[in-house]
Design an enzyme around this catalytic site. Structure first.
Site, PDB file in Angstrom:
ATOM      1  N   ARG A 148       0.859  -1.180   0.000  1.00 22.96           N
ATOM      2  CA  ARG A 148       0.000   0.000   0.000  1.00 22.96           C
ATOM      3  C   ARG A 148       0.895   1.230   0.000  1.00 22.96           C
ATOM      4  NH1 ARG A 148      -0.941   2.471   4.669  1.00 22.96           N
ATOM      5  NH2 ARG A 148      -1.297   0.785   6.131  1.00 22.96           N
ATOM      6  N   HIS A 186      -3.251   4.277   5.060  1.00 18.64           N
ATOM      7  CA  HIS A 186      -4.354   3.314   5.122  1.00 18.64           C
ATOM      8  C   HIS A 186      -5.646   3.940   4.605  1.00 18.64           C
ATOM      9  CE1 HIS A 186      -7.110   0.304   6.604  1.00 18.64           C
ATOM     10  NE2 HIS A 186      -7.730   1.209   7.328  1.00 18.64           N
ATOM     11  N   TYR A 195       4.577   5.146  11.349  1.00 20.52           N
ATOM     12  CA  TYR A 195       4.896   3.752  11.665  1.00 20.52           C
ATOM     13  C   TYR A 195       5.735   3.040  10.616  1.00 20.52           C
ATOM     14  CZ  TYR A 195       0.579   3.165   8.878  1.00 20.52           C
ATOM     15  OH  TYR A 195      -0.370   3.236   7.897  1.00 20.52           O
TER      16      TYR A 195
HETATM   17  C1  LIG Z   1     -13.650  -6.022  12.968  1.00 25.30           C
HETATM   18  C2  LIG Z   1     -12.903  -4.759  12.682  1.00 25.30           C
HETATM   19  N1  LIG Z   1     -11.967  -4.346  13.555  1.00 25.30           N
HETATM   20  C3  LIG Z   1     -11.286  -3.189  13.325  1.00 25.30           C
HETATM   21  C4  LIG Z   1     -11.551  -2.440  12.207  1.00 25.30           C
HETATM   22  C5  LIG Z   1     -10.796  -1.145  11.954  1.00 25.30           C
HETATM   23  N2  LIG Z   1      -9.904  -1.353  10.805  1.00 25.30           N
HETATM   24  C6  LIG Z   1     -10.241  -0.958   9.578  1.00 25.30           C
HETATM   25  S1  LIG Z   1      -9.141  -1.386   8.434  1.00 25.30           S
HETATM   26  C7  LIG Z   1      -8.121  -2.126   9.568  1.00 25.30           C
HETATM   27  C8  LIG Z   1      -6.863  -2.786   9.106  1.00 25.30           C
HETATM   28  C9  LIG Z   1      -7.117  -3.887   8.117  1.00 25.30           C
HETATM   29  O1  LIG Z   1      -5.936  -4.357   7.573  1.00 25.30           O
HETATM   30  P1  LIG Z   1      -5.895  -5.457   6.453  1.00 25.30           P
HETATM   31  O2  LIG Z   1      -6.840  -6.543   6.753  1.00 25.30           O
HETATM   32  O3  LIG Z   1      -4.480  -5.834   6.257  1.00 25.30           O
HETATM   33  O4  LIG Z   1      -6.452  -4.716   5.163  1.00 25.30           O
HETATM   34  P2  LIG Z   1      -5.849  -3.474   4.393  1.00 25.30           P
HETATM   35  O5  LIG Z   1      -6.540  -2.263   4.946  1.00 25.30           O
HETATM   36  O6  LIG Z   1      -4.420  -3.461   4.590  1.00 25.30           O
HETATM   37  O7  LIG Z   1      -6.253  -3.682   2.973  1.00 25.30           O
HETATM   38  C10 LIG Z   1      -8.664  -1.994  10.839  1.00 25.30           C
HETATM   39  C11 LIG Z   1      -8.017  -2.448  12.082  1.00 25.30           C
HETATM   40  C12 LIG Z   1     -12.551  -2.929  11.328  1.00 25.30           C
HETATM   41  N3  LIG Z   1     -12.894  -2.247  10.224  1.00 25.30           N
HETATM   42  N4  LIG Z   1     -13.189  -4.074  11.571  1.00 25.30           N
END
Ligand SMILES: Cc1ncc(C[n+]2csc(CCOP(=O)(O)OP(=O)(O)O)c2C)c(N)n1
Lengths: 398, 340
Positions: free
Chosen positions: A292, A296, A305
């Site tokens: 990415r 985020h 970070y």
């Molecule tokens: C159940 C849940 N916990 C926390 C969040 C908050 N949150 C949104 S995105 C994220 C990180 C997700 O990372 P990843 O699965 O690697 O996907 P990426 O965003 O990197 O595509 C978090 C902690 C959420 N949306 N859903």
């Protein structure tokens, strides 16, 4: 302690597990970071320098025309993504979730899908949406706060974005079970489902449960994990000791790690995996090893970070540049083509901007619509009461 | 307020009236629904070969096969989450949650996806899913087997929540819930599973999302549901010996609540006791009490009173007699109301 594969080896028999020197957290991180090249098993068909390479298992026949099409897809979705990001910065969107850097993973996977297949996205899959015929215009309303996504998920066979991490994997598993129950699996005309999630999502119970369900019901489901190295601020090593693709083995289906910045390799691997599913040999896990490039979301500050050197390193693997290099070096495309695509991209961005800023405010009644398929009298009464209340202001204001 | 419309199910009076248990009623409802609509499937832990831990799904897998009666892996989020995908694909899943206390691993899928997808997609996705939950105590079980979690779901827009109290309703309400295009949380009072009643299929069913006056009376009104319907009726019968003439209303539908008959009743009796074995704090009982004081303020002779489980975790089985409202607690509340 640099090779992650080591941890997947069985312990030497006889040796007590405790003395097999479990790696420290630091070693784990150092070890997996060393896989930022993707490791030996990474499937690649187009190098970062734009050179075609062969892979014994994943061959792809592709015409220059198709290659130009993939290039165009990636340039367009990147441009739309950047425009949406700018719109957020200008206060036109409440939030944007950028896909920058993940274009090849998403276009490769998205273009492997057929119209009869089904796709379940997470919330960053604007490139997959594009491949399903969902225009960026249909996505921005959700981030502007006027709707929850404007596309028809049934007609487009592209499920609504899912924000709760991992939920969609189970929904996709159920859908794929239905495809099997409906007898749509078994030959080259079969149907398949692909579900998209991140590396962080692999820690969620729902993803584990989806692996279990898909495998025990032989569901025609391709799990497409975009390992973009970070779950907001948490690195992949915080989610797993093992490279993610190796987890599939524990559930009894194949896992493959593909260079997610290589659109050709992703397309080849995704086609193969979908084909396995169509023929009834699914599920399959694909780990698209990517990065990415932006934060985020627009609410995040990635400089807190991660190191700029890491970002610089990944810039060299840009998914679009390598296709461009390949196209020009082989005489598959000239300046006119590249300029044409760029102009088309700018036009798309202009359309998106115009659409976004002119999106009408939803009427208050929208809040009450479609809560139920069969309306609830109490809610109807609440709506009527609120509308009467609002109507009370109508006369007095001017 | 008009009663909600939900009474598509009617059966031709093929068979003579039969005496059935609630379990039999539920089983027959599943069977008839599956016979009539090939898209109806049953899924859950142990629902196939075993017929469910309460035997509600007994014999169904034998007759409909493993693809329509799915013995699933042991994971509640998985059961609900895959049912959602199957429903998007055109199926009408009926999920069984083995016991009330085990619905929580599936809670996320229920409130995050099941309840909201119709709304989010502006009606393009319908999720005709029934989640059956045996609920409530009184069977001397170990912990997590006697809970009343219905208020969590009634609090979530997009879900419909009903509770049956007798074999006839169990049959019809489940038939109707399966035909409903919205997700329905279907609560079954497990301590009443073996009680019997006569099911006469020639008698047309009442709409699903409506309450019913079970006993007319003039002294005070009791609004109740699920396992406490029987308790409340017993209280009314016992009260009659002391000259009390209690009206008893089975709410049946918890979301939406059909309060019309309650308002009508309270306007006559001037008194309302809400009886439920769930803890009272922030509960269905609280909701009924609020709405009634709002609508019937000038008719009330006393504050609305509630008789509920205590605001404690469900106690060990040796204490459940203390926890669960019984006939005496109901009558004591009636006395308090009358003394006002
Ligand atoms: C159940 C849940 N916990 C926390 C969040 C908050 N949150 C949104 S995105 C994220 C990180 C997700 O990372 P990843 O699965 O690697 O996907 P990426 O965003 O990197 O595509 C978090 C902690 C959420 N949306 N859903």
């Amino acid at each position: 302690m640099s090779s992650p594969e080591r941890w997947s080896q069985p312990q030497p028999s006889g040796a007590p597990a405790a003395t097999a020197a479990a790696p420290t957290a630091e070693q784990v991180i150092a070890g997996l970071r060393a896989t930022s090249e993707g490791g030996a098993e990474l499937v690649q068909l187009l190098t970062p320098e734009g050179e075609r390479v062969d892979h014994p298992d994943f061959h792809i026949d592709i015409t220059p025309d198709e290659l130009r099409g993939l290039y165009r897809d990636m340039v367009l979705v990147r441009r739309a993504d950047r425009e949406a990001n700018a719109l957020q910065r200008q206060g036109q969107l409440g939030l944007w979730v950028p896909l920058l850097g993940q274009e090849a993973a998403q276009i490769g996977a998205g273009r492997a899908l057929r119209p009869t297949d089904m796709a379940f996205p997470s919330y960053r899959e604007h490139g997959v949406a594009w491949c399903r015929g969902v225009h960026p215009n249909e996505i921005v309303g959700m981030f502007r706060g006027v709707d929850h996504g404007a596309w028809d998920p049934v007609a487009k066979r592209f499920h609504p974005y899912t924000i709760v991490i991992g939920n969609q994997c189970l929904n996709a598993a159920g859908y794929a079970m239905g495809q099997r129950f409906d007898g749509k699996v078994g030959d080259d005309n079969g149907e398949a489902t692909m579900v998209f999630f991140g590396d962080g999502a692999t820690s969620q119970g729902d993803v584990h449960e989806a692996f279990v369900w898909a495998s025990v019901y032989d569901a025609p489901l391709v799990f497409f994990c975009q390992n973009n190295q970070w779950a907001i601020s948490e690195p992949t090593e915080r989610q797993s000791r093992l490279p993610l693709y190796q987890r599939a083995r524990g559930y009894g289906f194949p896992g493959i790690r593909v260079d997610g910045n290589d659109v050709l390799a992703t397309l080849a691997v995704a086609r193969w995996a979908l084909d396995e599913c169509r023929h009834g040999n699914g599920p399959v896990l694909i780990e698209a090893f990517t990065y990415r490039m932006d934060s985020h979301t627009t609410s995040d500050d990635a400089t807190r970070y991660r190191l700029s050197t890491e970002v610089e390193e990944w810039k060299l693997k840009d998914p679009i540049e390598r296709v461009k290099a390949h196209l020009s070096r082989n005489g598959f495309a000239d300046h006119d083509f590249f300029d044409g695509v760029q102009a088309e991209a700018d036009e798309l961005a202009a359309v998106l901007r115009e659409h976004c800023v002119s999106l009408p405010e939803p009427p208050p009644s929208r809040m009450f619509d479609n809560v139920y398929a069969e309306p609830s009298p109490a809610l109807q009464a609440q709506q009527a009461e609120y509308e009467t209340y609002l109507a009370g202001f109508a006369g007095g204001e001017h | 307020m008009a009663a909600p419309t939900m009474h598509r199910s009617t059966d031709t009076p093929s068979a003579a009236p039969q005496t059935i248990t609630m379990i039999k009623g539920l089983n027959q409802a599943l069977r008839t629904s599956m016979e009539r609509d090939p898209k109806v499937i049953v899924m859950g832990e142990d629902v196939g070969k075993l017929g469910g831990v309460f035997r509600v799904t007994d014999g169904l897998q034998k007759d409909f096969g493993e693809q329509r009666v799915l013995d699933t892996p042991l994971a509640e989020s998985g059961i609900i989450g895959t049912a959602i995908g199957l429903a998007i694909r055109g199926y009408r899943p009926v999920c069984e949650i083995q016991f009330d206390g085990f619905i929580f691993p599936g809670f996320d899928q229920i409130v995050s996806q099941l309840a909201k997808l119709h709304y989010r997609t502006q009606g393009r996705i319908k999720l005709p899913i029934v989640v059956r939950v045996p609920f409530g105590g009184g069977i001397g079980a170990v912990e997590h087997h006697s809970e009343s979690p219905e208020s969590y779901f009634a609090h979530t827009a997009g879900l419909k929540v009903v509770a049956c109290s007798n074999p006839v309703d169990a049959y019809w309400m489940l038939r109707q819930a399966i035909e409903c295009d919205d997700p329905v949380l279907f609560f079954e009072p497990k301590r009443r599973y073996h009680e019997k009643a006569e099911l006469d299929l020639s008698v047309a069913p009442q709409p699903l999302f409506s309450s019913r006056v079970l006993r007319k009376g003039s002294t005070a009104t009791i609004a109740t549901y699920g396992p406490m319907v029987r308790t409340s009726m017993d209280a009314a019968i016992a009260g009659a010996e002391d000259g009390l003439d209690l009206e008893v209303i089975d709410m049946r539908s918890l979301s939406p609540l059909d309060l019309g008959p309650v308002y009508e009743s309270v306007r006559r009796t001037g008194r309302l006791i809400v009886v439920s074995e769930a803890p009272g704090e922030s509960s269905i009982a609280a909701e009924i009490a609020t709405k009634v004081q709002q609508e019937c303020f000038y008719s009330l002779e006393a504050p609305v009173l509630r008789v509920t489980g205590f605001d404690t975790p469900y106690p060990p089985a040796k204490l459940e007699e203390n926890f669960l409202p019984d006939l005496d607690r109901v009558l004591a509340a009636v006395d308090r109301s009358l003394a006002w």
